[in-house]
Scaffold this active site. Sequence first.
Site, PDB file in Angstrom:
ATOM      1  N   ARG A  82       0.867  -1.183   0.000  1.00  0.00           N
ATOM      2  CA  ARG A  82       0.000   0.000   0.000  1.00  0.00           C
ATOM      3  C   ARG A  82       0.905   1.235   0.000  1.00  0.00           C
ATOM      4  O   ARG A  82       1.662   1.460   0.934  1.00  0.00           O
ATOM      5  CB  ARG A  82      -0.901  -0.008   1.225  1.00  0.00           C
ATOM      6  CG  ARG A  82      -1.806   1.200   1.331  1.00  0.00           C
ATOM      7  CD  ARG A  82      -2.794   1.057   2.501  1.00  0.00           C
ATOM      8  NE  ARG A  82      -3.519   2.312   2.691  1.00  0.00           N
ATOM      9  CZ  ARG A  82      -3.254   3.199   3.641  1.00  0.00           C
ATOM     10  NH1 ARG A  82      -2.299   2.971   4.525  1.00  0.00           N
ATOM     11  NH2 ARG A  82      -3.946   4.321   3.719  1.00  0.00           N
ATOM     12  N   HIS A 125      -2.311  11.132   0.700  1.00  0.00           N
ATOM     13  CA  HIS A 125      -1.775  10.904   2.035  1.00  0.00           C
ATOM     14  C   HIS A 125      -1.099  12.195   2.494  1.00  0.00           C
ATOM     15  O   HIS A 125       0.102  12.230   2.764  1.00  0.00           O
ATOM     16  CB  HIS A 125      -0.799   9.722   2.049  1.00  0.00           C
ATOM     17  CG  HIS A 125      -0.605   9.109   3.399  1.00  0.00           C
ATOM     18  ND1 HIS A 125      -0.697   7.745   3.628  1.00  0.00           N
ATOM     19  CD2 HIS A 125      -0.324   9.663   4.602  1.00  0.00           C
ATOM     20  CE1 HIS A 125      -0.467   7.493   4.907  1.00  0.00           C
ATOM     21  NE2 HIS A 125      -0.229   8.650   5.517  1.00  0.00           N
ATOM     22  N   GLU A 170      -6.819   8.836   6.147  1.00  0.00           N
ATOM     23  CA  GLU A 170      -6.990   9.553   7.399  1.00  0.00           C
ATOM     24  C   GLU A 170      -7.334  11.041   7.211  1.00  0.00           C
ATOM     25  O   GLU A 170      -6.573  11.933   7.608  1.00  0.00           O
ATOM     26  CB  GLU A 170      -5.745   9.417   8.277  1.00  0.00           C
ATOM     27  CG  GLU A 170      -5.446   7.986   8.665  1.00  0.00           C
ATOM     28  CD  GLU A 170      -4.303   7.866   9.673  1.00  0.00           C
ATOM     29  OE1 GLU A 170      -3.724   8.911  10.060  1.00  0.00           O
ATOM     30  OE2 GLU A 170      -3.981   6.742  10.080  1.00  0.00           O
ATOM     31  N   ASN A 298      -7.544   2.246   9.812  1.00  0.00           N
ATOM     32  CA  ASN A 298      -6.259   2.442  10.480  1.00  0.00           C
ATOM     33  C   ASN A 298      -6.503   2.523  11.975  1.00  0.00           C
ATOM     34  O   ASN A 298      -7.362   3.295  12.424  1.00  0.00           O
ATOM     35  CB  ASN A 298      -5.573   3.722  10.011  1.00  0.00           C
ATOM     36  CG  ASN A 298      -5.090   3.644   8.580  1.00  0.00           C
ATOM     37  OD1 ASN A 298      -5.237   2.623   7.912  1.00  0.00           O
ATOM     38  ND2 ASN A 298      -4.522   4.725   8.086  1.00  0.00           N
ATOM     39  N   TYR A 300      -4.334   2.266  15.855  1.00  0.00           N
ATOM     40  CA  TYR A 300      -3.119   2.083  16.651  1.00  0.00           C
ATOM     41  C   TYR A 300      -3.425   1.934  18.139  1.00  0.00           C
ATOM     42  O   TYR A 300      -2.699   1.253  18.860  1.00  0.00           O
ATOM     43  CB  TYR A 300      -2.178   3.278  16.445  1.00  0.00           C
ATOM     44  CG  TYR A 300      -1.646   3.368  15.047  1.00  0.00           C
ATOM     45  CD1 TYR A 300      -0.481   2.697  14.677  1.00  0.00           C
ATOM     46  CD2 TYR A 300      -2.310   4.090  14.062  1.00  0.00           C
ATOM     47  CE1 TYR A 300       0.013   2.756  13.392  1.00  0.00           C
ATOM     48  CE2 TYR A 300      -1.830   4.160  12.768  1.00  0.00           C
ATOM     49  CZ  TYR A 300      -0.667   3.496  12.439  1.00  0.00           C
ATOM     50  OH  TYR A 300      -0.185   3.550  11.145  1.00  0.00           O
ATOM     51  N   GLU A 377      -3.669   0.128   8.201  1.00  0.00           N
ATOM     52  CA  GLU A 377      -2.499   0.495   9.000  1.00  0.00           C
ATOM     53  C   GLU A 377      -2.695  -0.019  10.412  1.00  0.00           C
ATOM     54  O   GLU A 377      -3.751   0.178  11.018  1.00  0.00           O
ATOM     55  CB  GLU A 377      -2.274   2.012   9.069  1.00  0.00           C
ATOM     56  CG  GLU A 377      -1.750   2.666   7.826  1.00  0.00           C
ATOM     57  CD  GLU A 377      -1.488   4.156   8.015  1.00  0.00           C
ATOM     58  OE1 GLU A 377      -1.195   4.580   9.164  1.00  0.00           O
ATOM     59  OE2 GLU A 377      -1.590   4.891   7.016  1.00  0.00           O
TER      60      GLU A 377
END
Length: 475
Positions: A82, A125, A170, A298, A300, A377
């Site tokens: 990606r 991005h 994002e 995504n 985290y 991600e």
Amino acid sequence: MTINIPVENTWPAGFIWGSATAAAQVEGAAREDGKEDSVWDAFAAAPGNVLAGDTPAVAVDHYHRMPADVAIMKDLGLDSYRFSTSWARVRPGGGSTNAKGLDFYSRLVDELLEAGILPWLTLYHWDLPQALEEKGGWANRDTAHRFVDYANDVYSALGDRVRHWTTFNEPFCSSLLGYGSGVHAPGRQEPRAAIAAVHHQHLAHGLAVNELRSRGAENLGITLNLSNSIPRDPNDPVDLEAARLFDSLQNRIFLDPILRGRYPEDTLADLEPFGLGEVIKPGDLDIIGAPIDFLGVNHYHDDMISGHPDTTGADGHGGGAGKEAASCWIGAEHITFPSRGLPRTAMDWEVNPDGLRKLLVRLGEEYPTLPPLYVTENGAAYDDAVSPEGTVPDPERTQYILDHIDAVGRAIHAGADVRGYFVWSLLDNFEWSWGYSKRFGIVRVDYETQDRIIKDSGLAYSRLIAASRTAAPAV
């Protein structure tokens, strides 16, 4: 530390294992072959914006070392890579098409296909041409139409070989953080501009989806960074309200227009003073809600939220960038992120793999028309170093990745339609406002020599991929 590889999971047939990067973080060649400044080039050039004065001018020199980097991907056994194309390289200054810039991406796609690796392309991005920012950037509605011009350029060059198209990565960060809190490029602290940027990026997404689909593109989607918003005390109205507001700004302001074709009523009410209703034009939401073929997730960390002052000494750490964005809005000064006593990464983000499972399951429960999901991600920054033997032991990152992959497997078993996982990041790189101080890569980069070494986490990920292919696929 004991490293447990979740080999007991079986994965759906065709499940994609990949890794990811972003153009501005890895390419370098900042003003080479016709490329002009993006907002991140300009932002990093201003003193005080990026730690240690770091810039993406060289990054990890992927622009020149791309074939060798693809060879590393092949050695790891990746199914997919990606990557993002740079708007400032393809249409420098936001103007005419740059053939040399497109040629780099054409060569990258060919290199990937020759290595048996699926190209997974992201159009945006965060690297808006600085010349367009000087015309208002994403606060200017016209930028959405300029995005379609750029998307058409990329599709004309690569649409014969690229099958997976992500419009935005994002948008939370490039709108709310870039125009509201100012911690990301372009560094503006203008709440009304931030809200306009949210809507205009949504519009650009919908316009591009419709345009590329009309040209024959398949597998069109978007990637959102999403988080669980967990009230510290579910019986406390103050904590519940803070969690609602955070969930509105982090998640639902993006999910609902794209998946339901409307903004949530509470979000519209919250943001009425900041002009959300003023930027929505007739027909916009029909465009924004154009059907997509996948949703990239995504993730985290998740966030415990309180509406009371924090007494744990951890205010803002667990919430990370979300707190910085929230500081722009009425009432948001009361949002705090108390510690739950969990382990933390080098970013000071809490480690809670089960949060990813809960998020993936929640999406399917709350959005009945949800398209297939891909974890586009997931990863962790930890300090690491080259050992005397020339290896890079990183047991904390290794365990983080494997535990989160296990969480994805448990989400699938609970009914979530997840069809792929991309670890962030393939390479150590320019980590935005943190410069080169934070390492997310499963491949270590020496920023002086540009030498690459696959870390132990990368080797463990490679072994997991190989093991998954020998297991009987789930149906």
